[in-house]
Enzyme design. Structure first.
Site, PDB file in Angstrom:
ATOM      1  CG  HIS A 132      -0.218   0.377   2.449  1.00  0.00           C
ATOM      2  ND1 HIS A 132       0.237   1.422   3.203  1.00  0.00           N
ATOM      3  CD2 HIS A 132      -0.322  -1.042   3.706  1.00  0.00           C
ATOM      4  CE1 HIS A 132       0.489   1.221   4.365  1.00  0.00           C
ATOM      5  NE2 HIS A 132       0.577   0.065   3.937  1.00  0.00           N
ATOM      6  CG  ASP A 150      -3.161   3.773   2.430  1.00  0.00           C
ATOM      7  OD1 ASP A 150      -2.268   3.094   2.222  1.00  0.00           O
ATOM      8  OD2 ASP A 150      -3.518   3.875   3.226  1.00  0.00           O
ATOM      9  CG  ASP A 162       2.682   0.717   7.484  1.00  0.00           C
ATOM     10  OD1 ASP A 162       2.598   0.233   6.787  1.00  0.00           O
ATOM     11  OD2 ASP A 162       2.401   1.084   8.836  1.00  0.00           O
ATOM     12  CD  GLU A 186      -2.941  -1.387   5.421  1.00  0.00           C
ATOM     13  OE1 GLU A 186      -3.364  -2.238   6.374  1.00  0.00           O
ATOM     14  OE2 GLU A 186      -2.431  -0.180   6.464  1.00  0.00           O
ATOM     15  CD  GLU A 187      -1.444   2.777   7.556  1.00  0.00           C
ATOM     16  OE1 GLU A 187      -2.354   2.350   8.610  1.00  0.00           O
ATOM     17  OE2 GLU A 187      -0.589   2.963   7.181  1.00  0.00           O
ATOM     18  CD  GLU A 232       1.367  -4.185   5.898  1.00  0.00           C
ATOM     19  OE1 GLU A 232       1.556  -3.056   6.901  1.00  0.00           O
ATOM     20  OE2 GLU A 232      -0.027  -3.292   5.335  1.00  0.00           O
ATOM     21  CG  HIS A 278       1.565   4.422  12.142  1.00  0.00           C
ATOM     22  ND1 HIS A 278       0.362   3.206  12.226  1.00  0.00           N
ATOM     23  CD2 HIS A 278       1.821   3.934  11.201  1.00  0.00           C
ATOM     24  CE1 HIS A 278      -0.435   2.505  11.266  1.00  0.00           C
ATOM     25  NE2 HIS A 278       0.881   2.577  10.917  1.00  0.00           N
TER      26      HIS A 278
END
Length: 358
Positions: free
Chosen positions: A68, A70, A94, A127-128, A156, A331
């Protein structure tokens, strides 16, 4: 750095520097689409999911590399930078490092004859965000090609271990009811906040449950993540809402997980299930997983989080998580991915798709 390491680092930094918070991915989406080379042709185009592959060869296993593009909102960590052997910045771990590895591998494969494994590239956004935003169900409905995969690898952040399966994810809103009144005469009211304090006790003291699946320990945990209520400092509240998040192992069904949440709160509350993402099944004893483990001398672990692996395994398609990012940096304000990890992740995947001796 080696030439490969420098190329992976620069590509990761390039992607980090394109801000792509969820729902604001248009720029990076178009940038990535322009980088996918022929002979990898577009097989599927959705609103935020794209799949490319060469022409499928009969009797050749298919490996799908997925990532992903995003990110969570930036935390004063854009633009990125290359420093001390790592790419720093929002999304580096991530999972723009993983996307860079997959993209560069596909670009390298495009310059040579196919090896013993066919490869497809899946890139997607949103995805988030909660499950309602997930673009992958439309992919599976509209792209029979991807359902032929013998293995999907979601890049991931896994600290370069293979993380099998994933836990399910329930989000619920628990409403505690009362009767409002003046805080000077609380005996004339029914305090919903006090009811919430008492009613959430079983969740607050819930001991994690371990589930061993194919020898891998998954943990069932539940947490109160938000509490909202009250209209003024001198008013006894008649309603308080607690948001609860349950992560449940692959040995529970979705219905059992929802019933667990309901069983932990008083029966006079209102329980609204606002999201329930299925856990991912565990696939460890399949040929391409064994090949990947051997190629990189990789450890095997459970995935104690939800990932899009579950989208594949729910449809009977083997899938695992494997990527260069470090879970401890995902994150975070100081998010980073080490360049050596990018190179090691690339080398392991390359050995699988081209053969260990290539």
């Amino acid at each position: 750095m080696t030439t490969l390491a420098d190329r992976l680092a620069q590509r990761t930094l390039e992607l980090v520097d394109i801000a792509s918070e969820s729902l604001h991915e248009a720029e990076i989406r178009e940038h990535l689409r322009a980088l996918v080379p022929p002979p990898f042709a577009t097989v599927f185009e959705g609103d935020d999911a794209f799949f490319w592959a060469r022409e499928r060869r009969p009797d050749v296993p298919l490996l799908v590399l997925g990532g992903h593009y995003d990110t969570v909102p930036p935390q004063d960590n854009l633009p990125g930078r290359l420093q001390d052997g790592a790419v720093h910045g929002c999304g580096a771990s991530d999972m723009k490092g993983g996307v860079a590895v997959a993209l560069e591998l596909v670009r390298d494969l495009a310059t040579r004859e196919p090896g013993p494994v066919d490869v497809g590239l899946l890139l997607f956004g949103r995805e988030e965000l909660p499950p309602a935003y997930n673009p992958l169900p439309a992919l599976f409905d509209g792209c029979p090609f991807v359902r032929e995969a013998d293995l999907a690898v979601l890049l991931e952040p896994t600290d370069l271990s293979i993380q099998a399966g994933c836990v399910g994810n329930v989000t619920a809103r628990i409403t505690f009811h009362g009767v409002s009144g003046h805080s000077a005469r609380p005996w004339l009211a029914e305090n919903a906040a006090h009811a919430a304090v008492e009613g959430l006790a079983r969740i607050a003291t819930y001991e994690r449950r371990e589930a061993l699946i194919d020898g891998l320990p998954f943990y069932e945990v539940i947490s109160v993540t938000r509490i909202e209520g009250g209209v003024a400092d001198n008013v006894v509240p008649d309603s308080v809402v607690a948001t609860v998040n349950l992560r449940y192992p692959p040995d529970r069904t979705a219905e059992e997980a929802e019933e667990l949440v309901r069983s932990l709160v008083p029966t006079d509350t209102t329980v609204e299930i606002v999201g329930n993402s299925l856990p991912g099944a565990v696939y460890v004893d399949v040929p391409l997983v064994r090949a990947l483990r051997a190629a990189g001398s990789l450890s095997l672990e459970p995935k104690q989080a939800w990932t899009n692996v579950a989208d594949f395994t729910a449809r009977g398609i083997p899938a695992v998580n494997f990527g260069p990012g470090a879970t401890r940096y995902a994150h975070r304000r100081d998010e980073l991915v080490e360049v050596t990890s990018l190179e090691r992740g690339y080398d392991a995947l390359r050995a699988v798709v081209l053969g260990a001796s290539d």
